[in-house]
Design a protein around this motif. Structure first.
Motif, PDB file in Angstrom:
ATOM      1  N   LEU A 208       0.796  -1.223   0.000  1.00  0.00           N
ATOM      2  CA  LEU A 208       0.000   0.000   0.000  1.00  0.00           C
ATOM      3  C   LEU A 208       0.826   1.269   0.000  1.00  0.00           C
ATOM      4  O   LEU A 208       0.325   2.329  -0.366  1.00  0.00           O
ATOM      5  CB  LEU A 208      -0.936   0.005   1.211  1.00  0.00           C
ATOM      6  CG  LEU A 208      -2.036  -1.046   1.211  1.00  0.00           C
ATOM      7  CD1 LEU A 208      -2.858  -0.953   2.481  1.00  0.00           C
ATOM      8  CD2 LEU A 208      -2.917  -0.914  -0.014  1.00  0.00           C
ATOM      9  N   ALA A 209       2.080   1.200   0.407  1.00  0.00           N
ATOM     10  CA  ALA A 209       2.887   2.416   0.529  1.00  0.00           C
ATOM     11  C   ALA A 209       3.169   3.060  -0.821  1.00  0.00           C
ATOM     12  O   ALA A 209       3.219   4.283  -0.919  1.00  0.00           O
ATOM     13  CB  ALA A 209       4.202   2.115   1.246  1.00  0.00           C
ATOM     14  N   VAL A 210       3.326   2.263  -1.853  1.00  0.00           N
ATOM     15  CA  VAL A 210       3.628   2.846  -3.163  1.00  0.00           C
ATOM     16  C   VAL A 210       2.418   3.614  -3.718  1.00  0.00           C
ATOM     17  O   VAL A 210       2.532   4.778  -4.064  1.00  0.00           O
ATOM     18  CB  VAL A 210       4.129   1.758  -4.140  1.00  0.00           C
ATOM     19  CG1 VAL A 210       4.273   2.317  -5.540  1.00  0.00           C
ATOM     20  CG2 VAL A 210       5.447   1.200  -3.650  1.00  0.00           C
ATOM     21  N   PRO A 211       1.227   3.001  -3.785  1.00  0.00           N
ATOM     22  CA  PRO A 211       0.124   3.766  -4.374  1.00  0.00           C
ATOM     23  C   PRO A 211      -0.483   4.819  -3.436  1.00  0.00           C
ATOM     24  O   PRO A 211      -0.963   5.846  -3.899  1.00  0.00           O
ATOM     25  CB  PRO A 211      -0.918   2.700  -4.730  1.00  0.00           C
ATOM     26  CG  PRO A 211      -0.631   1.564  -3.835  1.00  0.00           C
ATOM     27  CD  PRO A 211       0.852   1.608  -3.575  1.00  0.00           C
ATOM     28  N   LEU A 212      -0.465   4.572  -2.122  1.00  0.00           N
ATOM     29  CA  LEU A 212      -1.147   5.479  -1.193  1.00  0.00           C
ATOM     30  C   LEU A 212      -0.217   6.428  -0.455  1.00  0.00           C
ATOM     31  O   LEU A 212      -0.679   7.420   0.101  1.00  0.00           O
ATOM     32  CB  LEU A 212      -1.943   4.663  -0.163  1.00  0.00           C
ATOM     33  CG  LEU A 212      -3.036   3.753  -0.713  1.00  0.00           C
ATOM     34  CD1 LEU A 212      -3.697   2.994   0.415  1.00  0.00           C
ATOM     35  CD2 LEU A 212      -4.049   4.555  -1.495  1.00  0.00           C
ATOM     36  N   GLY A 213       1.050   6.103  -0.365  1.00  0.00           N
ATOM     37  CA  GLY A 213       1.981   6.910   0.413  1.00  0.00           C
ATOM     38  C   GLY A 213       2.156   6.335   1.810  1.00  0.00           C
ATOM     39  O   GLY A 213       1.289   5.618   2.324  1.00  0.00           O
ATOM     40  N   ALA A 214       3.277   6.663   2.425  1.00  0.00           N
ATOM     41  CA  ALA A 214       3.614   6.079   3.723  1.00  0.00           C
ATOM     42  C   ALA A 214       2.661   6.531   4.825  1.00  0.00           C
ATOM     43  O   ALA A 214       2.247   5.734   5.669  1.00  0.00           O
ATOM     44  CB  ALA A 214       5.055   6.437   4.089  1.00  0.00           C
ATOM     45  N   THR A 215       2.286   7.805   4.835  1.00  0.00           N
ATOM     46  CA  THR A 215       1.430   8.316   5.904  1.00  0.00           C
ATOM     47  C   THR A 215       0.058   7.666   5.865  1.00  0.00           C
ATOM     48  O   THR A 215      -0.457   7.221   6.893  1.00  0.00           O
ATOM     49  CB  THR A 215       1.305   9.850   5.792  1.00  0.00           C
ATOM     50  OG1 THR A 215       2.607  10.420   5.832  1.00  0.00           O
ATOM     51  CG2 THR A 215       0.472  10.409   6.924  1.00  0.00           C
ATOM     52  N   THR A 216      -0.549   7.613   4.703  1.00  0.00           N
ATOM     53  CA  THR A 216      -1.873   6.996   4.572  1.00  0.00           C
ATOM     54  C   THR A 216      -1.818   5.522   4.948  1.00  0.00           C
ATOM     55  O   THR A 216      -2.717   5.013   5.620  1.00  0.00           O
ATOM     56  CB  THR A 216      -2.389   7.149   3.131  1.00  0.00           C
ATOM     57  OG1 THR A 216      -2.384   8.539   2.796  1.00  0.00           O
ATOM     58  CG2 THR A 216      -3.784   6.599   2.972  1.00  0.00           C
ATOM     59  N   THR A 217      -0.760   4.846   4.549  1.00  0.00           N
ATOM     60  CA  THR A 217      -0.608   3.432   4.881  1.00  0.00           C
ATOM     61  C   THR A 217      -0.484   3.237   6.384  1.00  0.00           C
ATOM     62  O   THR A 217      -1.121   2.349   6.968  1.00  0.00           O
ATOM     63  CB  THR A 217       0.626   2.853   4.169  1.00  0.00           C
ATOM     64  OG1 THR A 217       0.472   3.039   2.770  1.00  0.00           O
ATOM     65  CG2 THR A 217       0.798   1.384   4.467  1.00  0.00           C
ATOM     66  N   LEU A 218       0.305   4.085   7.036  1.00  0.00           N
ATOM     67  CA  LEU A 218       0.489   3.985   8.481  1.00  0.00           C
ATOM     68  C   LEU A 218      -0.812   4.245   9.218  1.00  0.00           C
ATOM     69  O   LEU A 218      -1.205   3.485  10.115  1.00  0.00           O
ATOM     70  CB  LEU A 218       1.567   4.966   8.936  1.00  0.00           C
ATOM     71  CG  LEU A 218       1.877   4.986  10.423  1.00  0.00           C
ATOM     72  CD1 LEU A 218       2.525   3.681  10.837  1.00  0.00           C
ATOM     73  CD2 LEU A 218       2.776   6.152  10.750  1.00  0.00           C
ATOM     74  N   VAL A 219      -1.514   5.297   8.839  1.00  0.00           N
ATOM     75  CA  VAL A 219      -2.765   5.646   9.511  1.00  0.00           C
ATOM     76  C   VAL A 219      -3.831   4.578   9.271  1.00  0.00           C
ATOM     77  O   VAL A 219      -4.552   4.188  10.196  1.00  0.00           O
ATOM     78  CB  VAL A 219      -3.255   7.040   9.048  1.00  0.00           C
ATOM     79  CG1 VAL A 219      -4.648   7.331   9.554  1.00  0.00           C
ATOM     80  CG2 VAL A 219      -2.288   8.112   9.516  1.00  0.00           C
ATOM     81  N   SER A 220      -3.912   4.068   8.049  1.00  0.00           N
ATOM     82  CA  SER A 220      -4.921   3.036   7.772  1.00  0.00           C
ATOM     83  C   SER A 220      -4.610   1.746   8.526  1.00  0.00           C
ATOM     84  O   SER A 220      -5.523   1.072   8.993  1.00  0.00           O
ATOM     85  CB  SER A 220      -5.023   2.771   6.275  1.00  0.00           C
ATOM     86  OG  SER A 220      -3.860   2.137   5.785  1.00  0.00           O
TER      87      SER A 220
END
Length: 132
Positions: free
Chosen positions: A93-105
């Motif tokens: 998920l980090a590539v398409p969504l970004g690290a912050t969004t992945t961490l929060v989700s």
């Protein structure tokens, strides 16, 4: 030894306390940062150990004796494979969504999972209950 030699050479060249001190601080910062990171890693490891002991205790206290071996084995597999599965999910998920969004989700999913377990198994949240 190199740190001391560089400081003496810098002092001999500039005769400036400010430049010598700045260079010493610049060379010491990685050591300080390493110490802080090592300390944080030690605290995280200790917290993980406490979590494993608590999880194992809950499993042993709330599992019927006839199923204890199988449930403990499944709990051990989940405890060992869970972080790897989470890392895999985060990497995907980090590539398409970004690290912050992945961490929060990922954090939100953990909170939702705990809430779902608490809602569906009220015996786990009852105070003083051993479940046996």
């Amino acid at each position: 030894m190199t740190l001391v030699a560089v400081m003496f050479q810098l002092w001999d060249t500039t005769h400036s306390t400010a430049w010598t001190g700045a260079a010493a601080l610049a060379q010491a910062l990685p050591l300080i940062a390493f110490g802080l990171f090592a300390g944080a890693l030690a605290v995280a490891g200790a917290a993980d150990t406490v979590a494993v002991v608590c999880r194992s205790t809950v499993v042993q206290l709330h599992t019927p004796d006839a199923l204890l071996g199988r449930v403990a084995a499944a709990e051990q597999i989940v405890g060992q494979a869970g972080p790897d599965v989470g890392n895999f999910r985060a990497g995907l998920l980090a590539v398409p969504l970004g690290a912050t969004t992945t961490l929060v989700s990922g954090g939100a999913r953990c909170v939702l999972a705990v809430a779902a377990v608490a809602r569906t198994t009220p015996a786990l949240t009852a105070r003083g209950s051993t479940g046996r």
